[in-house]
Design an enzyme around this catalytic site. Structure first.
Site, PDB file in Angstrom:
ATOM      1  N   ALA A  78     -32.381 -38.582 -15.818  1.00  0.00           N
ATOM      2  CA  ALA A  78     -31.443 -39.478 -16.512  1.00  0.00           C
ATOM      3  C   ALA A  78     -32.157 -40.527 -17.355  1.00  0.00           C
ATOM      4  O   ALA A  78     -31.550 -41.161 -18.209  1.00  0.00           O
ATOM      5  CB  ALA A  78     -30.541 -40.176 -15.497  1.00  0.00           C
ATOM      6  N   ARG A  95     -41.229 -44.573 -23.914  1.00  0.00           N
ATOM      7  CA  ARG A  95     -42.597 -44.583 -24.430  1.00  0.00           C
ATOM      8  C   ARG A  95     -42.917 -43.361 -25.297  1.00  0.00           C
ATOM      9  O   ARG A  95     -43.924 -43.340 -25.994  1.00  0.00           O
ATOM     10  CB  ARG A  95     -43.597 -44.690 -23.267  1.00  0.00           C
ATOM     11  CG  ARG A  95     -43.763 -46.117 -22.773  1.00  0.00           C
ATOM     12  CD  ARG A  95     -44.602 -46.182 -21.524  1.00  0.00           C
ATOM     13  NE  ARG A  95     -43.866 -45.701 -20.356  1.00  0.00           N
ATOM     14  CZ  ARG A  95     -44.415 -45.497 -19.165  1.00  0.00           C
ATOM     15  NH1 ARG A  95     -45.700 -45.690 -18.989  1.00  0.00           N
ATOM     16  NH2 ARG A  95     -43.677 -45.080 -18.149  1.00  0.00           N
ATOM     17  N   LYS A 114     -37.201 -37.475 -23.333  1.00  0.00           N
ATOM     18  CA  LYS A 114     -38.558 -37.081 -22.907  1.00  0.00           C
ATOM     19  C   LYS A 114     -38.605 -35.684 -22.320  1.00  0.00           C
ATOM     20  O   LYS A 114     -39.466 -34.880 -22.680  1.00  0.00           O
ATOM     21  CB  LYS A 114     -39.088 -38.098 -21.896  1.00  0.00           C
ATOM     22  CG  LYS A 114     -40.454 -37.731 -21.348  1.00  0.00           C
ATOM     23  CD  LYS A 114     -41.121 -38.871 -20.648  1.00  0.00           C
ATOM     24  CE  LYS A 114     -40.627 -39.029 -19.231  1.00  0.00           C
ATOM     25  NZ  LYS A 114     -41.400 -40.072 -18.521  1.00  0.00           N
ATOM     26  N   GLN A 156     -25.431 -39.940 -14.140  1.00  0.00           N
ATOM     27  CA  GLN A 156     -25.717 -41.304 -13.671  1.00  0.00           C
ATOM     28  C   GLN A 156     -25.370 -42.238 -14.841  1.00  0.00           C
ATOM     29  O   GLN A 156     -26.037 -42.210 -15.879  1.00  0.00           O
ATOM     30  CB  GLN A 156     -27.196 -41.436 -13.298  1.00  0.00           C
ATOM     31  CG  GLN A 156     -27.542 -42.782 -12.681  1.00  0.00           C
ATOM     32  CD  GLN A 156     -29.058 -43.021 -12.614  1.00  0.00           C
ATOM     33  OE1 GLN A 156     -29.836 -42.328 -13.280  1.00  0.00           O
ATOM     34  NE2 GLN A 156     -29.458 -43.989 -11.830  1.00  0.00           N
ATOM     35  N   THR A 206     -34.423 -44.931  -9.541  1.00  0.00           N
ATOM     36  CA  THR A 206     -34.484 -43.598  -8.935  1.00  0.00           C
ATOM     37  C   THR A 206     -33.621 -43.498  -7.671  1.00  0.00           C
ATOM     38  O   THR A 206     -33.074 -42.430  -7.375  1.00  0.00           O
ATOM     39  CB  THR A 206     -35.942 -43.236  -8.598  1.00  0.00           C
ATOM     40  OG1 THR A 206     -36.544 -44.342  -7.903  1.00  0.00           O
ATOM     41  CG2 THR A 206     -36.745 -42.944  -9.845  1.00  0.00           C
ATOM     42  N   ASP A 250     -40.505 -34.759 -15.593  1.00  0.00           N
ATOM     43  CA  ASP A 250     -41.618 -35.048 -16.500  1.00  0.00           C
ATOM     44  C   ASP A 250     -42.968 -34.717 -15.874  1.00  0.00           C
ATOM     45  O   ASP A 250     -43.982 -35.302 -16.216  1.00  0.00           O
ATOM     46  CB  ASP A 250     -41.561 -36.510 -16.962  1.00  0.00           C
ATOM     47  CG  ASP A 250     -41.649 -37.511 -15.810  1.00  0.00           C
ATOM     48  OD1 ASP A 250     -41.648 -37.071 -14.642  1.00  0.00           O
ATOM     49  OD2 ASP A 250     -41.721 -38.724 -16.081  1.00  0.00           O
ATOM     50  N   ARG A 291     -41.471 -11.237 -40.682  1.00  0.00           N
ATOM     51  CA  ARG A 291     -40.361 -12.144 -40.391  1.00  0.00           C
ATOM     52  C   ARG A 291     -39.390 -11.453 -39.425  1.00  0.00           C
ATOM     53  O   ARG A 291     -39.515 -10.252 -39.142  1.00  0.00           O
ATOM     54  CB  ARG A 291     -39.709 -12.568 -41.702  1.00  0.00           C
ATOM     55  CG  ARG A 291     -40.640 -13.485 -42.522  1.00  0.00           C
ATOM     56  CD  ARG A 291     -40.191 -13.622 -43.953  1.00  0.00           C
ATOM     57  NE  ARG A 291     -38.790 -13.989 -44.038  1.00  0.00           N
ATOM     58  CZ  ARG A 291     -38.034 -13.774 -45.115  1.00  0.00           C
ATOM     59  NH1 ARG A 291     -38.558 -13.187 -46.186  1.00  0.00           N
ATOM     60  NH2 ARG A 291     -36.779 -14.133 -45.114  1.00  0.00           N
ATOM     61  N   ALA A 318     -48.821   0.176 -53.561  1.00  0.00           N
ATOM     62  CA  ALA A 318     -49.147  -1.250 -53.658  1.00  0.00           C
ATOM     63  C   ALA A 318     -48.194  -1.974 -54.589  1.00  0.00           C
ATOM     64  O   ALA A 318     -47.625  -1.384 -55.521  1.00  0.00           O
ATOM     65  CB  ALA A 318     -50.576  -1.403 -54.162  1.00  0.00           C
TER      66      ALA A 318
END
Ligand code: UD1
Ligand code: MG
Length: 515
Positions: free
Chosen positions: A34, A39, A46, A108, A114, A140, A371, A418
């Site tokens: 949550a 940072r 994150k 939350q 926590t 994380d 592709r 070609a």
């Protein structure tokens, strides 16, 4: 190829055995996701940043599901729509791969710490009356895997069973982490956060990984007793340890030596370091499984990539997404494959390919661009400066040089001359070209789609094919060659071209070169 979509686990030899064990009874996993992760300085939350081709949240989900729990509950909050969308996109795969019931989420509303996040999770219908072991982990810590979580649970449930087992490790620089405080005889008494620590506690270098196993009943009771009397004014999950001790419950630490497994990512510098470390482990895993890497440090491999033994990977390669490489292939140098399946003994050199398949013994490159939707069959060739898209190219067919093949089907053992172009776009719509087997087209053939060229047909150099060509026909469209004598002399007098032409004798031979 075998085991194409088998999840790759890198850190523990026994992980596969653990992961294929039948369902562990009364086990739930809560993943905390949550927080904002400010940072990272990112619009993306994150846990949705990628490490080795998976978001950190997906790493956490794979690790959680690999323990075969009865429930997995993710606590979302910040950017929860984005987080939910990621969960939705992988849910079915997790159900299929691990046999779990599916991922549940709880919201939350405010990120009050926590402890509050876990209290929110425990209010989820699945966990309200749950009895057994609850693993709490974070989103994380990408190297945490099912084997580590399973060993944590094993330690936790060793008789006498603990109320709390903390996954810990020892690091040289513990700054930022909660410290594990022990009595003289080694019993864990509490966890103290960096911001609440005095100098003596700051010198402890055994740290809390943020991953735990809890007895569900104890956890439910303890989170109700948490307060915010701390430096951050948050409900700390870590305070559950002290509460358990006050209740005379058993608290254990499961200390692991490999600190990287529990290292978290908080900013882009740590993200880069984590990607590097994750890749190092993946490469080592593949090399130990029989893959040769000429310069491992220059190779990047995503976690879902599958490589069979006796593949050689030359320098500067990136193998991304669900790429699979069968035995005997040589990949690189300078090749990026994303979701590409390469069958045995193919060679793919200086190539960028995405969402494509390359057949056995095929040759691709150098400087070749496949592709999405390219399907090159066995023994085929796509040579230098060839670009393909949505093209099915039959067995043994060669497109050797300087050609664009878009929206096409080519049969077997044909050869495209070609500098040819499959002219698929009329400015509004894309059209398809179909070419048969054993076709030979001359250099500089333009296929103006939609058009079909029958089996065994030929085209002359410079042909513009606008209408279907029947099997076995020769098609030519370039006009009859005309010569206009002395055009340069008359129209470009005094130029080097005119002078060079004037110097030739009657047979057209230039004068001998002077010293
Ligand atoms: C936490 C631990 C610390 C430990 C460290 C390991 C606490 C109080 N501290 O600190 O002892 O060493 O992890 O990395 O638990 N989250 C929520 N809701 C919230 C707050 C956080 O879901 O209200 C989530 C975050 O998204 C993250 C995880 O909980 O996934 C940990 O939160 P974070 O703020 O990173 O805790 P740390 O300060 O690192
Ligand atoms: Mg953290």
């Amino acid at each position: 190829m075998k085991g194409r979509n088998r999840p790759l686990v890198v850190t523990h030899k026994d992980a596969k055995t653990l992961m294929t064990n039948p369902s562990q009874s009364n086990l739930a996993v809560v993943i905390l996701a949550a927080g904002a992760g400010t940072r990272m300085r990112s619009q993306t939350p994150k846990m949705l940043h990628e490490v080795a081709g998976r978001t950190m949240l997906e790493h956490a989900l794979h690790a959680a599901c690999g323990t075969h729990p009865d429930h997995v509950v993710v606590v979302t909050g910040h950017c929860r729509q984005q987080v939910q969308a990621t969960i939705d996109s992988v849910n079915q795969r997790l159900v299929d791969d691990y046999g779990v019931a599916g991922i549940q989420t709880v919201v939350q509303k405010e990120q009050n710490g926590t402890g509050d996040a876990v209290a929110t999770a425990l209010a989820a219908p699945a966990l309200r009356d749950f009895r057994g072991t609850i693993i709490v982990t974070t989103s994380d810590v990408p190297l945490i895997d099912a084997a580590t979580l399973t060993s944590l649970v094993a330690e936790h449930t060793t008789r006498p069973q603990a109320a709390v087992t903390i996954l810990t490790t020892t690091v040289d620089n513990p700054t930022g982490y909660g410290r594990i405080v022990r009595t003289h005889d080694g019993e864990v008494t509490k966890i103290v956060e960096e911001k609440d620590a005095d100098t003596a506690i700051k010198s402890i270098n055994e740290i809390n990984s943020g991953v735990y196993a809890f007895d569900a009943e104890l956890l439910g009771a303890a989170v109700n007793q948490l307060d915010t009397n701390n430096a951050q004014g948050e409900f700390y999950l870590t305070d559950v340890v002290g509460i358990a001790r006050d209740l005379n419950k058993l608290v254990r630490a499961h200390r692991i030596d490999d600190a990287a497994i529990v290292s978290g990512v908080n900013d882009r510098v740590q993200l880069a370091a984590m990607n590097k470390e994750f890749n190092r482990r993946l490469r080592e895993h593949h090399m130990r499984a029989g893959v040769t890497m000429v310069d491992p440090d220059s190779v990047f491999i995503d976690v879902d990539v599958h490589i069979e033994q006796d593949v050689v990977i030359a320098p500067n390669c990136q193998l991304r997404g669900n790429t699979t490489i069968a035995t005997g292939c040589v990949i690189g140098p300078d090749t990026t494959l994303t979701n590409v399946t390469v069958d045995n003994d193919a060679a793919v050199i200086r190539t960028t390919a995405t969402d494509s398949t390359i057949g056995a013994r095929a040759q691709v490159g150098p400087y070749t661009y496949l592709r999405p939707g390219t399907k090159l069959a066995a023994d085929g060739k796509l040579g230098g400066f060839v670009e393909t898209k949505n093209a099915t190219i039959g067995q043994g067919t060669k497109v050797p040089h300087l050609t664009y093949v878009g929206d096409a089907t080519i049969g077997e053992h044909s050869n495209i001359g070609a500098s040819s172009v499959f002219v698929n776009y009329d400015g509004v719509n894309k059209h398809h070209t179909t070419i048969g087997s054993h076709v030979r087209t001359g250099s500089d053939t333009m296929f103006i789609a939609p058009v079909t060229v029958g089996d065994g047909a030929y085209s002359g150099a410079g042909t513009v094919i606008k209408h279907d060509v029947p099997p076995g026909a020769l098609v030519v469209s370039a006009g009859k060659q005309r010569i206009i004598e002395d055009w340069v002399k008359n129209n470009r007098p005094g130029t080097p071209a005119a002078e060079a032409a004037a110097a030739c004798d009657a047979t057209g031979t230039p004068p001998p070169a002077t010293e």
